[in-house]
Design an enzyme around this catalytic site. Sequence first.
Site, PDB file in Angstrom:
ATOM      1  N   TYR A 195      63.850  18.199 100.199  1.00 17.30           N
ATOM      2  CA  TYR A 195      62.875  19.608 101.311  1.00 17.30           C
ATOM      3  C   TYR A 195      63.791  19.059 102.090  1.00 17.30           C
ATOM      4  O   TYR A 195      64.081  18.311 103.238  1.00 17.30           O
ATOM      5  CB  TYR A 195      61.622  19.006 101.794  1.00 17.30           C
ATOM      6  N   TYR A 246      61.431  15.374  92.508  1.00 20.29           N
ATOM      7  CA  TYR A 246      61.275  13.883  92.479  1.00 20.29           C
ATOM      8  C   TYR A 246      60.243  13.626  92.889  1.00 20.29           C
ATOM      9  O   TYR A 246      58.937  13.867  92.395  1.00 20.29           O
ATOM     10  CB  TYR A 246      61.380  14.523  94.791  1.00 20.29           C
ATOM     11  N   ARG A 283      57.351  14.712  90.887  1.00 17.89           N
ATOM     12  CA  ARG A 283      56.380  16.430  91.319  1.00 17.89           C
ATOM     13  C   ARG A 283      57.239  16.648  90.110  1.00 17.89           C
ATOM     14  O   ARG A 283      58.783  16.985  90.299  1.00 17.89           O
ATOM     15  CB  ARG A 283      56.596  16.452  92.514  1.00 17.89           C
ATOM     16  N   HIS A 292      58.936  22.834  91.838  1.00 21.60           N
ATOM     17  CA  HIS A 292      57.860  23.929  91.742  1.00 21.60           C
ATOM     18  C   HIS A 292      58.222  24.238  93.532  1.00 21.60           C
ATOM     19  O   HIS A 292      59.596  23.625  94.187  1.00 21.60           O
ATOM     20  CB  HIS A 292      56.352  23.362  92.025  1.00 21.60           C
ATOM     21  N   HIS A 317      55.912  26.599  96.508  1.00 20.09           N
ATOM     22  CA  HIS A 317      55.002  26.016  97.305  1.00 20.09           C
ATOM     23  C   HIS A 317      54.750  28.049  97.635  1.00 20.09           C
ATOM     24  O   HIS A 317      56.179  28.846  97.879  1.00 20.09           O
ATOM     25  CB  HIS A 317      55.231  25.685  98.365  1.00 20.09           C
TER      26      HIS A 317
END
Lengths: 251, 180
Positions: free
Chosen positions: A118, A157, A169, A172, A174
């Site tokens: 991110y 990640y 994870r 995905h 959000h």
Amino acid sequence: MALSEASEKSWDEPADRAAAGPLSSRKRPLAPPYVGRIARRPQQPPVPLSLAPGAVELTGPVFGTADVSPSDADLTRQHGGEPLGERITVGGRVLDGRGRPVRGQLVELWQANAAGRYRNRLDRHAAPLDPNFTGAGRALTDDEGRYRFTTVRPGAYPFPSAVHPNAWRPPHLHFSVFGSAFTQRLVTQMYFPGDPLLPYDPIWNSVPDARARERLVAVYDPELNEPEWSLGYRWDIVLDGPDATWTEEGR
Amino acid sequence: MTLPATPAQTIGPFHGTALPFPGGADLAPAGHPQTVTVHGRVLDGDGAPVPDALLEFWQAAPDGSLTGAPGSLRRDGGVFTGFARVPTGGDGRYALRTLVPGGAPYLALCLMVPGLVRHLFTRVYFRFPEGDPLLAALPPDRRATLLAAPEPGPHRSYRFDVRLRGTAETVFLRFGPARP
């Protein structure tokens, strides 16, 4: 450590409840569900409230072209060059529980880049940032409730914690979605079909009901492909009525 | 036809670069003489500040209307949109600049907190109106968690802390079916 919080071992604490509901063998959770940070979780049950007509929460904010430009829905065009990764189109409809389209409402998306990182100072995962990718977009639904984003498929990640030292994870997106009533406010995550990481994901498994978990998984839809440009994934979002915000959490 | 709802998931720790927007806390039009400040802290069950929460407020205009208006995300400084989005800072503090709503004297508040599996709803009352069914059903100490306390001084400010857990835990709401 991927996350600063994870390094404090406070991200995630032991599960104090078992997953509920019928589970197919294929999607049986292989990791205890994420239950969050105990210190942040209310102890008192939420107070039930029947809203009378005219209640503030039966209405909600409105958005329009003053808020969102069409280009805000293309996360691949926010910088001088093309972001790395597999280009995807994600679209679907936002509906209420009766199947009616939620029109002209705000849909927001944020995500990791193709390497699983991110653009956020809290993310310490040792994967590269992409100078051509911020990972945030906005769109308005049309008169049929449709939304559509162009972006890149995010990477997986690591998500280590005391309970789940080897957790990753799955890729995905959000999502943040508004309905016509403030009670319908929804923040959730979309997953990709056929992902072998899903049964191991504490976050995905935090939804106790297996059928409800499946509703977080998009389908590959060639109709949404942009020819010779991007792969299409369809994900419809159904917002609660005011009668189901908490008690049916496990759906 | 009833469609099953899409379940909620945790907001996660990385919303801060996506959801907050400039002027998110400035619900009152710029320089409006009736502007009030609602401020406070979000605290966890240990009394520690929650530095990564996101608060969303939805409210009536001063004339009581609930129609709202577009333009929250790119405020022009003149329109009262009814919607605000305010992240907490490193010390768990937030501050909202708004106008006191007409009609029911409360702000609807949706609170999104990393580490919770879903969002929370509550209300911020400027005063407790007679006959409010929610308030009537609460014991006094719990009811008190929903009141924004006016502060002394020349500025019109109100203090509203959110306590997620433990002593003086804020009342959170679960909305039921609308009454006919």
